[in-house]
Design a protein around this motif. Structure first.
Motif, PDB file in Angstrom:
ATOM      1  N   TRP A 137       0.744  -1.304  -0.124  1.00 22.88           N
ATOM      2  CA  TRP A 137       0.092  -0.023  -0.006  1.00 22.88           C
ATOM      3  C   TRP A 137       0.754   1.082  -0.036  1.00 22.88           C
ATOM      4  O   TRP A 137       0.631   2.188  -0.772  1.00 22.88           O
ATOM      5  CB  TRP A 137      -1.057  -0.131   1.174  1.00 22.88           C
ATOM      6  CG  TRP A 137      -0.344   0.112   2.400  1.00 22.88           C
ATOM      7  CD1 TRP A 137       0.093  -0.825   3.532  1.00 22.88           C
ATOM      8  CD2 TRP A 137       0.002   1.303   3.283  1.00 22.88           C
ATOM      9  NE1 TRP A 137       0.589  -0.303   4.464  1.00 22.88           N
ATOM     10  CE2 TRP A 137       0.527   0.815   4.561  1.00 22.88           C
ATOM     11  CE3 TRP A 137      -0.166   2.656   2.928  1.00 22.88           C
ATOM     12  CZ2 TRP A 137       1.309   1.747   5.520  1.00 22.88           C
ATOM     13  CZ3 TRP A 137       0.258   3.536   3.827  1.00 22.88           C
ATOM     14  CH2 TRP A 137       0.994   3.143   5.013  1.00 22.88           C
ATOM     15  N   HIS A 138       2.022   1.178   0.537  1.00 19.97           N
ATOM     16  CA  HIS A 138       2.717   2.559   0.777  1.00 19.97           C
ATOM     17  C   HIS A 138       3.677   2.634  -0.476  1.00 19.97           C
ATOM     18  O   HIS A 138       4.302   3.751  -0.711  1.00 19.97           O
ATOM     19  CB  HIS A 138       3.488   2.510   2.178  1.00 19.97           C
ATOM     20  CG  HIS A 138       4.588   1.352   2.248  1.00 19.97           C
ATOM     21  ND1 HIS A 138       5.873   1.228   1.619  1.00 19.97           N
ATOM     22  CD2 HIS A 138       4.392   0.169   3.017  1.00 19.97           C
ATOM     23  CE1 HIS A 138       6.326   0.033   2.051  1.00 19.97           C
ATOM     24  NE2 HIS A 138       5.324  -0.454   2.899  1.00 19.97           N
ATOM     25  N   ILE A 312      -4.259   9.463  11.562  1.00 20.73           N
ATOM     26  CA  ILE A 312      -3.121  10.189  11.244  1.00 20.73           C
ATOM     27  C   ILE A 312      -3.412  11.501  10.543  1.00 20.73           C
ATOM     28  O   ILE A 312      -4.372  11.765   9.404  1.00 20.73           O
ATOM     29  CB  ILE A 312      -2.310   9.370  10.342  1.00 20.73           C
ATOM     30  CG1 ILE A 312      -1.787   7.948  10.950  1.00 20.73           C
ATOM     31  CG2 ILE A 312      -1.191  10.321   9.724  1.00 20.73           C
ATOM     32  CD1 ILE A 312      -0.849   8.452  12.020  1.00 20.73           C
ATOM     33  N   ASP A 313      -3.175  12.722  11.203  1.00 23.74           N
ATOM     34  CA  ASP A 313      -3.346  13.998  10.571  1.00 23.74           C
ATOM     35  C   ASP A 313      -2.648  14.235   9.175  1.00 23.74           C
ATOM     36  O   ASP A 313      -1.440  13.547   9.308  1.00 23.74           O
ATOM     37  CB  ASP A 313      -2.993  15.292  11.492  1.00 23.74           C
ATOM     38  CG  ASP A 313      -3.608  16.525  10.953  1.00 23.74           C
ATOM     39  OD1 ASP A 313      -2.997  17.079  10.089  1.00 23.74           O
ATOM     40  OD2 ASP A 313      -4.448  16.874  11.748  1.00 23.74           O
ATOM     41  N   PRO A 314      -3.237  14.546   8.239  1.00 25.64           N
ATOM     42  CA  PRO A 314      -2.529  14.688   7.121  1.00 25.64           C
ATOM     43  C   PRO A 314      -1.307  15.710   7.043  1.00 25.64           C
ATOM     44  O   PRO A 314      -0.413  15.432   6.294  1.00 25.64           O
ATOM     45  CB  PRO A 314      -3.483  15.449   5.915  1.00 25.64           C
ATOM     46  CG  PRO A 314      -4.899  15.128   6.541  1.00 25.64           C
ATOM     47  CD  PRO A 314      -4.576  14.885   8.204  1.00 25.64           C
ATOM     48  N   SER A 315      -1.455  16.432   7.910  1.00 25.84           N
ATOM     49  CA  SER A 315       0.009  17.489   8.237  1.00 25.84           C
ATOM     50  C   SER A 315       1.137  16.703   8.758  1.00 25.84           C
ATOM     51  O   SER A 315       2.400  17.186   8.419  1.00 25.84           O
ATOM     52  CB  SER A 315      -0.213  18.541   9.184  1.00 25.84           C
ATOM     53  OG  SER A 315      -0.568  18.246  10.284  1.00 25.84           O
ATOM     54  N   ALA A 325      -2.175   6.288  -0.074  1.00 27.85           N
ATOM     55  CA  ALA A 325      -1.678   5.991   1.161  1.00 27.85           C
ATOM     56  C   ALA A 325      -2.625   6.675   2.421  1.00 27.85           C
ATOM     57  O   ALA A 325      -2.737   5.976   3.261  1.00 27.85           O
ATOM     58  CB  ALA A 325      -0.130   6.107   1.313  1.00 27.85           C
ATOM     59  N   GLN A 326      -2.870   7.905   1.948  1.00 29.35           N
ATOM     60  CA  GLN A 326      -3.651   8.773   2.908  1.00 29.35           C
ATOM     61  C   GLN A 326      -5.013   8.045   3.154  1.00 29.35           C
ATOM     62  O   GLN A 326      -5.356   7.812   4.296  1.00 29.35           O
ATOM     63  CB  GLN A 326      -3.711  10.140   2.464  1.00 29.35           C
ATOM     64  CG  GLN A 326      -2.486  10.956   2.304  1.00 29.35           C
ATOM     65  CD  GLN A 326      -2.472  12.247   1.966  1.00 29.35           C
ATOM     66  OE1 GLN A 326      -3.752  12.995   2.650  1.00 29.35           O
ATOM     67  NE2 GLN A 326      -1.926  12.769   1.214  1.00 29.35           N
ATOM     68  N   PHE A 328      -5.743   4.904   2.517  1.00 27.63           N
ATOM     69  CA  PHE A 328      -5.413   3.635   3.329  1.00 27.63           C
ATOM     70  C   PHE A 328      -5.374   3.816   4.923  1.00 27.63           C
ATOM     71  O   PHE A 328      -6.077   3.040   5.398  1.00 27.63           O
ATOM     72  CB  PHE A 328      -4.460   2.966   2.694  1.00 27.63           C
ATOM     73  CG  PHE A 328      -4.231   1.323   3.320  1.00 27.63           C
ATOM     74  CD1 PHE A 328      -4.896   0.317   2.946  1.00 27.63           C
ATOM     75  CD2 PHE A 328      -2.994   1.056   3.962  1.00 27.63           C
ATOM     76  CE1 PHE A 328      -4.734  -0.955   3.173  1.00 27.63           C
ATOM     77  CE2 PHE A 328      -2.784  -0.136   4.641  1.00 27.63           C
ATOM     78  CZ  PHE A 328      -3.973  -1.124   4.036  1.00 27.63           C
ATOM     79  N   LEU A 329      -4.739   4.665   5.245  1.00 29.42           N
ATOM     80  CA  LEU A 329      -4.468   4.882   6.626  1.00 29.42           C
ATOM     81  C   LEU A 329      -5.703   5.368   7.303  1.00 29.42           C
ATOM     82  O   LEU A 329      -6.270   4.936   8.536  1.00 29.42           O
ATOM     83  CB  LEU A 329      -3.467   5.896   6.892  1.00 29.42           C
ATOM     84  CG  LEU A 329      -2.026   5.582   6.746  1.00 29.42           C
ATOM     85  CD1 LEU A 329      -0.974   6.817   6.694  1.00 29.42           C
ATOM     86  CD2 LEU A 329      -1.486   4.347   7.596  1.00 29.42           C
ATOM     87  N   ALA A 330      -6.303   5.957   6.698  1.00 26.40           N
ATOM     88  CA  ALA A 330      -7.892   6.470   7.116  1.00 26.40           C
ATOM     89  C   ALA A 330      -8.820   5.404   7.200  1.00 26.40           C
ATOM     90  O   ALA A 330      -9.601   5.263   7.954  1.00 26.40           O
ATOM     91  CB  ALA A 330      -8.612   7.876   6.301  1.00 26.40           C
ATOM     92  N   GLY A 331      -8.834   4.393   6.094  1.00 31.41           N
ATOM     93  CA  GLY A 331      -9.512   3.232   6.013  1.00 31.41           C
ATOM     94  C   GLY A 331      -9.244   2.296   7.325  1.00 31.41           C
ATOM     95  O   GLY A 331     -10.164   1.789   7.686  1.00 31.41           O
ATOM     96  N   ILE A 332      -7.948   2.361   7.794  1.00 32.56           N
ATOM     97  CA  ILE A 332      -7.687   1.171   8.538  1.00 32.56           C
ATOM     98  C   ILE A 332      -8.388   1.732   9.920  1.00 32.56           C
ATOM     99  O   ILE A 332      -9.015   0.940  10.860  1.00 32.56           O
ATOM    100  CB  ILE A 332      -6.188   1.258   8.967  1.00 32.56           C
ATOM    101  CG1 ILE A 332      -5.373   0.579   7.659  1.00 32.56           C
ATOM    102  CG2 ILE A 332      -5.718   0.526  10.269  1.00 32.56           C
ATOM    103  CD1 ILE A 332      -3.830   0.734   7.664  1.00 32.56           C
TER     104      ILE A 332
END
Length: 342
Positions: A137-138, A312-315, A325-326, A328-332
């Motif tokens: 994913w990354h 995880i904040d996008p900043s 990747a962003q 995917f992390l939000a989906g987790i």
């Protein structure tokens, strides 16, 4: 358990080996487990502990120094060719592994099982359902490198092997992850951590909170300074006293984290699911988006432990991290069941 010498399992991480034990417990079989040993000392240490547990359950463990030098891959693959051709069932933990993909081209097994390799399972099943090439994913969103191009035919062959063919080959997925897209004819079996819950715990609970680390800095996804700031703020807000390090976190980063946050850094000798069941463990476990926000609520069901996830904040992301990747992390974080957001 019943004997089954025709089941051959390949693992490269402690979590993969844990999930092989969970699968074998459910299937009521004993197997030969081949450890394709990595070079990282922390991972090797946890794998050796897990190998002891596997032997205690009646499984045969074969330790391969698969990355022990330039000639190691050829020696490993040559030594495994016979067992691969004889095996009736193959169990793998990382379908993205080039090593595993190469081994899949040799086997004639009619039954393939994929056990969890953390949240990567979610990406694997989605890519398989859409007929896409297998990419972690990354790393998605970038152009294939020279090694990707050279290895392309092997990866394509592995993907075909992981596609069911009714009457000729079955493929099943043993997972504790949420599965939204199920490829046609792939059987999905739920991992409820029955073996872990039967062998460990229930744990003694401490009054404070524990924080679970992540290797998102090491994989180049999250900025180090932003991560340390987030850990500091999270631990203060929730009264965390311990930080359970991911096995891939660097020593320099952990030293800095301990100095700047005051947290006690713990290097677990087993996967966190077992550590938490064994206890003592905090009444609240805080985590960034990772595998444990899906597995710990299952492994710790009925113990009174609460799991909370910090998005995880996008900043915090490093420059060049893909939109995929962003997402995917939000989906987790968003798909985790039995947790609360903080």
């Amino acid at each position: 358990m019943s004997g089954n010498g025709s089941t051959l399992c390949f693992v490269e991480s402690p979590v993969q080996l844990l999930n092989v034990l969970e699968w074998a417990h459910r299937a009521e079989v004993t197997a030969t487990v081949v450890v394709l040993s990595p070079t990282d000392p922390m991972t090797r240490g946890q794998l050796r502990r897990m190998a002891e547990l596997a032997r205690g359950e009646g499984h045969t463990v074969r330790w391969e120094e698969a990355r022990g030098g330039p000639g190691a891959p050829f020696q490993t693959i040559g030594g495994l060719a016979g067992p691969l051709r004889r095996a009736e069932r193959i169990v793998i933990g990382d379908p993205f592994s080039r090593y595993v993909q190469l081994l899949l081209t040799i086997t004639r097994a009619r039954d393939l099982v994929v056990v969890d390799d953390g949240t990567a399972t979610m990406e694997f099943i989605s890519q398989l359902a859409r007929g896409e090439r297998l990419v972690r994913w990354h790393r998605r969103g970038g152009r294939p490198g020279p090694r990707d191009i050279v290895f392309g035919p092997v990866s394509s062959s592995a993907r075909r092997r992981l596609t069911p063919r009714p009457g000729r080959r079955t493929v099943s997925l043993f997972t504790s992850m949420p599965v939204d897209e199920t490829p046609e004819d792939v059987a999905v079996l739920a991992n409820d951590y029955a073996w872990t819950r039967a062998r460990f715990g229930p744990p003694r609970l401490t009054r404070g909170a524990d924080l679970v680390g992540t290797s998102l800095v090491e994989t180049g996804v999250v900025d180090l300074d932003r991560y340390l700031q987030a850990v500091r703020e999270l631990s203060r807000a929730h009264g965390a006293t311990r930080y359970f390090a991911h096995r891939r976190e660097s020593s320099d980063k952990l030293h800095r984290l301990a100095v700047e946050t005051g947290l006690e850094v713990v290097r677990p000798d087993l996967p966190l699911e077992l550590i938490a069941r064994r206890g003592p463990i905090g009444r609240t476990i805080l985590s960034f988006p990772s595998t444990v926000v899906h597995t710990l609520p299952i492994a710790l069901a009925g113990t009174g432990v609460k799991v909370a996830v910090c998005e995880i904040d996008p900043s915090w992301l490093t420059q060049g991290v893909s939109d995929h990747a962003q997402g995917f992390l939000a989906g987790i974080a968003g798909s985790a069941r039995g947790v609360r957001m903080v």
